[in-house]
Scaffold this motif. Structure first.
Motif, PDB file in Angstrom:
ATOM      1  N   ALA A 142       0.856  -1.194   0.000  1.00  7.81           N
ATOM      2  CA  ALA A 142       0.000   0.000   0.000  1.00  7.81           C
ATOM      3  C   ALA A 142       0.889   1.240   0.000  1.00  7.81           C
ATOM      4  O   ALA A 142       1.293   1.733   1.048  1.00  7.81           O
ATOM      5  N   ILE A 143       1.212   1.718  -1.191  1.00 12.20           N
ATOM      6  CA  ILE A 143       2.048   2.905  -1.347  1.00 12.20           C
ATOM      7  C   ILE A 143       1.179   4.036  -1.895  1.00 12.20           C
ATOM      8  O   ILE A 143       0.404   3.822  -2.825  1.00 12.20           O
ATOM      9  N   PRO A 144       1.288   5.241  -1.352  1.00 13.38           N
ATOM     10  CA  PRO A 144       0.511   6.365  -1.895  1.00 13.38           C
ATOM     11  C   PRO A 144       0.854   6.603  -3.362  1.00 13.38           C
ATOM     12  O   PRO A 144       1.887   6.145  -3.859  1.00 13.38           O
ATOM     13  N   PRO A 145      -0.003   7.307  -4.084  1.00 13.20           N
ATOM     14  CA  PRO A 145       0.302   7.644  -5.477  1.00 13.20           C
ATOM     15  C   PRO A 145       1.654   8.348  -5.599  1.00 13.20           C
ATOM     16  O   PRO A 145       2.131   8.982  -4.643  1.00 13.20           O
ATOM     17  N   VAL A 146       2.243   8.229  -6.766  1.00 17.33           N
ATOM     18  CA  VAL A 146       3.577   8.785  -6.998  1.00 17.33           C
ATOM     19  C   VAL A 146       3.663  10.251  -6.589  1.00 17.33           C
ATOM     20  O   VAL A 146       4.645  10.679  -5.963  1.00 17.33           O
ATOM     21  N   GLU A 147       2.624  11.028  -6.910  1.00 15.19           N
ATOM     22  CA  GLU A 147       2.685  12.467  -6.626  1.00 15.19           C
ATOM     23  C   GLU A 147       2.668  12.777  -5.128  1.00 15.19           C
ATOM     24  O   GLU A 147       2.952  13.913  -4.729  1.00 15.19           O
ATOM     25  N   HIS A 148       2.356  11.793  -4.304  1.00 17.78           N
ATOM     26  CA  HIS A 148       2.365  11.986  -2.862  1.00 17.78           C
ATOM     27  C   HIS A 148       3.598  11.358  -2.199  1.00 17.78           C
ATOM     28  O   HIS A 148       3.672  11.301  -0.968  1.00 17.78           O
ATOM     29  N   CYS A 149       4.537  10.903  -3.014  1.00 10.72           N
ATOM     30  CA  CYS A 149       5.777  10.318  -2.503  1.00 10.72           C
ATOM     31  C   CYS A 149       6.945  11.258  -2.805  1.00 10.72           C
ATOM     32  O   CYS A 149       6.788  12.236  -3.537  1.00 10.72           O
ATOM     33  N   PHE A 150       8.115  10.931  -2.252  1.00 13.78           N
ATOM     34  CA  PHE A 150       9.232  11.868  -2.330  1.00 13.78           C
ATOM     35  C   PHE A 150      10.500  11.170  -2.811  1.00 13.78           C
ATOM     36  O   PHE A 150      10.768  10.029  -2.444  1.00 13.78           O
ATOM     37  N   GLY A 151      11.287  11.896  -3.616  1.00 12.59           N
ATOM     38  CA  GLY A 151      12.546  11.384  -4.122  1.00 12.59           C
ATOM     39  C   GLY A 151      13.723  12.209  -3.639  1.00 12.59           C
ATOM     40  O   GLY A 151      13.556  13.198  -2.920  1.00 12.59           O
ATOM     41  N   PRO A 152      14.936  11.828  -4.044  1.00 13.64           N
ATOM     42  CA  PRO A 152      16.138  12.567  -3.620  1.00 13.64           C
ATOM     43  C   PRO A 152      16.082  14.044  -3.986  1.00 13.64           C
ATOM     44  O   PRO A 152      16.613  14.892  -3.267  1.00 13.64           O
ATOM     45  N   GLU A 153      15.411  14.363  -5.088  1.00 16.50           N
ATOM     46  CA  GLU A 153      15.344  15.750  -5.532  1.00 16.50           C
ATOM     47  C   GLU A 153      14.483  16.618  -4.603  1.00 16.50           C
ATOM     48  O   GLU A 153      14.536  17.851  -4.664  1.00 16.50           O
ATOM     49  N   ASP A 154      13.701  15.987  -3.743  1.00 18.47           N
ATOM     50  CA  ASP A 154      12.834  16.727  -2.831  1.00 18.47           C
ATOM     51  C   ASP A 154      13.509  17.048  -1.501  1.00 18.47           C
ATOM     52  O   ASP A 154      12.936  17.750  -0.667  1.00 18.47           O
ATOM     53  N   GLY A 155      14.722  16.520  -1.303  1.00 17.92           N
ATOM     54  CA  GLY A 155      15.419  16.725  -0.037  1.00 17.92           C
ATOM     55  C   GLY A 155      16.552  17.709  -0.166  1.00 17.92           C
ATOM     56  O   GLY A 155      16.727  18.368  -1.202  1.00 17.92           O
ATOM     57  N   PRO A 156      17.374  17.834   0.873  1.00 19.92           N
ATOM     58  CA  PRO A 156      18.532  18.733   0.829  1.00 19.92           C
ATOM     59  C   PRO A 156      19.583  18.231  -0.146  1.00 19.92           C
ATOM     60  O   PRO A 156      19.533  17.084  -0.591  1.00 19.92           O
ATOM     61  N   ALA A 157      20.532  19.070  -0.486  1.00 24.06           N
ATOM     62  CA  ALA A 157      21.601  18.696  -1.414  1.00 24.06           C
ATOM     63  C   ALA A 157      22.384  17.512  -0.855  1.00 24.06           C
ATOM     64  O   ALA A 157      22.707  17.479   0.325  1.00 24.06           O
ATOM     65  N   PRO A 158      22.685  16.513  -1.684  1.00 24.71           N
ATOM     66  CA  PRO A 158      23.395  15.326  -1.202  1.00 24.71           C
ATOM     67  C   PRO A 158      24.869  15.596  -0.943  1.00 24.71           C
ATOM     68  O   PRO A 158      25.421  16.604  -1.388  1.00 24.71           O
ATOM     69  N   VAL A 159      25.472  14.686  -0.229  1.00 26.47           N
ATOM     70  CA  VAL A 159      26.915  14.739  -0.021  1.00 26.47           C
ATOM     71  C   VAL A 159      27.607  14.454  -1.347  1.00 26.47           C
ATOM     72  O   VAL A 159      27.160  13.621  -2.132  1.00 26.47           O
ATOM     73  N   ASP A 160      28.706  15.158  -1.637  1.00 27.81           N
ATOM     74  CA  ASP A 160      29.430  14.943  -2.897  1.00 27.81           C
ATOM     75  C   ASP A 160      29.767  13.473  -3.080  1.00 27.81           C
ATOM     76  O   ASP A 160      30.293  12.822  -2.180  1.00 27.81           O
ATOM     77  N   GLY A 161      29.443  12.951  -4.276  1.00 26.69           N
ATOM     78  CA  GLY A 161      29.794  11.583  -4.599  1.00 26.69           C
ATOM     79  C   GLY A 161      28.790  10.547  -4.135  1.00 26.69           C
ATOM     80  O   GLY A 161      28.938   9.373  -4.430  1.00 26.69           O
ATOM     81  N   SER A 162      27.743  10.977  -3.421  1.00 25.03           N
ATOM     82  CA  SER A 162      26.835   9.996  -2.848  1.00 25.03           C
ATOM     83  C   SER A 162      25.605   9.747  -3.691  1.00 25.03           C
ATOM     84  O   SER A 162      24.866   8.805  -3.442  1.00 25.03           O
ATOM     85  N   SER A 163      25.348  10.592  -4.693  1.00 22.38           N
ATOM     86  CA  SER A 163      24.065  10.530  -5.387  1.00 22.38           C
ATOM     87  C   SER A 163      24.157   9.997  -6.804  1.00 22.38           C
ATOM     88  O   SER A 163      23.210  10.132  -7.566  1.00 22.38           O
ATOM     89  N   ALA A 164      25.272   9.415  -7.193  1.00 23.77           N
ATOM     90  CA  ALA A 164      25.430   8.976  -8.578  1.00 23.77           C
ATOM     91  C   ALA A 164      24.319   8.020  -8.994  1.00 23.77           C
ATOM     92  O   ALA A 164      23.686   8.194 -10.033  1.00 23.77           O
ATOM     93  N   ILE A 165      24.042   7.010  -8.176  1.00 26.69           N
ATOM     94  CA  ILE A 165      23.004   6.055  -8.553  1.00 26.69           C
ATOM     95  C   ILE A 165      21.626   6.701  -8.513  1.00 26.69           C
ATOM     96  O   ILE A 165      20.762   6.395  -9.338  1.00 26.69           O
ATOM     97  N   ALA A 166      21.397   7.626  -7.585  1.00 25.11           N
ATOM     98  CA  ALA A 166      20.099   8.286  -7.476  1.00 25.11           C
ATOM     99  C   ALA A 166      19.776   9.059  -8.744  1.00 25.11           C
ATOM    100  O   ALA A 166      18.603   9.165  -9.131  1.00 25.11           O
ATOM    101  N   ASP A 167      20.789   9.581  -9.418  1.00 21.51           N
ATOM    102  CA  ASP A 167      20.575  10.323 -10.651  1.00 21.51           C
ATOM    103  C   ASP A 167      20.093   9.424 -11.792  1.00 21.51           C
ATOM    104  O   ASP A 167      19.555   9.922 -12.783  1.00 21.51           O
ATOM    105  N   ARG A 168      20.285   8.135 -11.663  1.00 21.35           N
ATOM    106  CA  ARG A 168      19.923   7.199 -12.719  1.00 21.35           C
ATOM    107  C   ARG A 168      18.636   6.438 -12.419  1.00 21.35           C
ATOM    108  O   ARG A 168      18.201   5.613 -13.201  1.00 21.35           O
ATOM    109  N   LEU A 169      18.052   6.764 -11.282  1.00 18.94           N
ATOM    110  CA  LEU A 169      16.811   6.099 -10.878  1.00 18.94           C
ATOM    111  C   LEU A 169      15.672   7.106 -10.774  1.00 18.94           C
ATOM    112  O   LEU A 169      15.889   8.292 -10.541  1.00 18.94           O
ATOM    113  N   LYS A 170      14.477   6.596 -10.942  1.00 17.23           N
ATOM    114  CA  LYS A 170      13.265   7.355 -10.701  1.00 17.23           C
ATOM    115  C   LYS A 170      12.646   6.740  -9.445  1.00 17.23           C
ATOM    116  O   LYS A 170      11.832   5.836  -9.523  1.00 17.23           O
TER     117      LYS A 170
END
Length: 286
Positions: A142-170
């Motif tokens: 039971a997951i809320p609709p996509v528009e009610h969920c949050f991704g890395p882009e909705d949070g604070p800036a990541p630590v350098d070098g930590s977000s490479a995989i996040a950039d390739r995922l939705k």
């Protein structure tokens, strides 16, 4: 089903996407493959375990008589890093309906010594030949609709070098499993999210090997921090996923002795359970 957010104007296709290019292996000799592990699938400096599983899975799909992974069990021996690697495969048994093989990925250390990073034993078959009969008590998460969920882009800036995989995922996480990101972990070992590839490529059996290891660790929601390295990961691919976003649910019931298990389920847009997984991982308690 809701569509995943921020889909590219022209979606990549299976066989012609960043994921396919970065998991592509070059056959050097029978059963031996070369690859340059991409830095695009790293967390801090380590290559993601699901991406590595997909790399070995692609090599085995080429080496074995059958193309589709049914069950893949991997032991992670040492941390892999971006750069050249070699995959060596061996056919253990070639049957009519299933073929079994093993594969290992190797890299070189600073002294030029070959080091084994990951070893896999897997059985492959033909998913399209499976019967349609399904008898299950499992239910989609039971997951809320996509528009009610949050991704890395909705949070604070990541630590350098930590977000490479996040950039390739939705990746869009269920708010109920995001307390850790706000400094208020729930204490429950649960993580749920909508999952897709950033370039819009639909899921296939190989990308399911990535999906089961793409969410933040359940340890975060249990109030723990730091790297959670995989010791062993087993994936069962149950059927070929339908087009559209996947839903991934990971749960942990037992943390003891500095190790926890993560049980995963992956559901497709047709409400079918397309993959299951179990992972043993180490956690840092201090």
């Amino acid at each position: 089903m809701p569509e995943a957010a921020s889909a590219p104007a022209v979606a990549a296709t299976v066989g012609d996407s960043e994921f396919d290019r970065d998991t592509h292996v070059i056959r050097r000799a029978p059963g031996v493959y070369d690859i340059d592990l991409s830095a695009g699938w790293t967390i801090i400096n380590a290559v993601n375990g699901g991406y590595l599983l997909a790399v070995l899975g692609r090599a085995l799909g080429d080496a074995l008589p059958h193309a589709d992974p049914f069950t893949v069990s991997a032991h992670y021996l040492t941390a892999s890093h971006p750069g050249p690697a070699v995959v060596r495969t061996e056919t253990v048994r070639a049957g009519r309906g299933l073929s079994t093989g093993q594969a290992s990925l190797f890299q070189y250390d600073d002294e030029g010594n070959e080091v084994e990073r990951i070893r896999v034993l897997a059985s492959y078959g033909d998913l399209d030949a499976l019967p349609d009969d399904v008898r299950t008590s499992a239910k989609p998460p039971a997951i809320p609709p996509v528009e009610h969920c949050f991704g890395p882009e909705d949070g604070p800036a990541p630590v350098d070098g930590s977000s490479a995989i996040a950039d390739r995922l939705k990746l869009k996480l269920d708010p109920a499993t995001l307390g850790w990101a706000l400094g208020q972990p729930s204490g429950r070992g649960e993580m749920r999210a909508w999952f897709g590839l950033a370039d819009g490529r639909d899921a296939d059996p190989l990308s399911l090997l990535l999906a089961v290891d793409a969410l933040p660790p359940t340890a975060f929601e249990m109030g723990l921090k730091g790297w959670v390295p995989t010791v062993e990961l087993t994936v069962h691919v149950r059927c070929r996923p339908a087009p559209g976003p996947l839903r991934v649910a990971i749960t942990t019931r037992n943390l003891a002795g500095g190790f926890l298990e993560e049980d995963g389920e992956v559901w497709d847009s047709a409400d079918r359970l397309v993959a299951q997984s179990r992972q043993l991982a180490r956690v840092r308690l201090a």
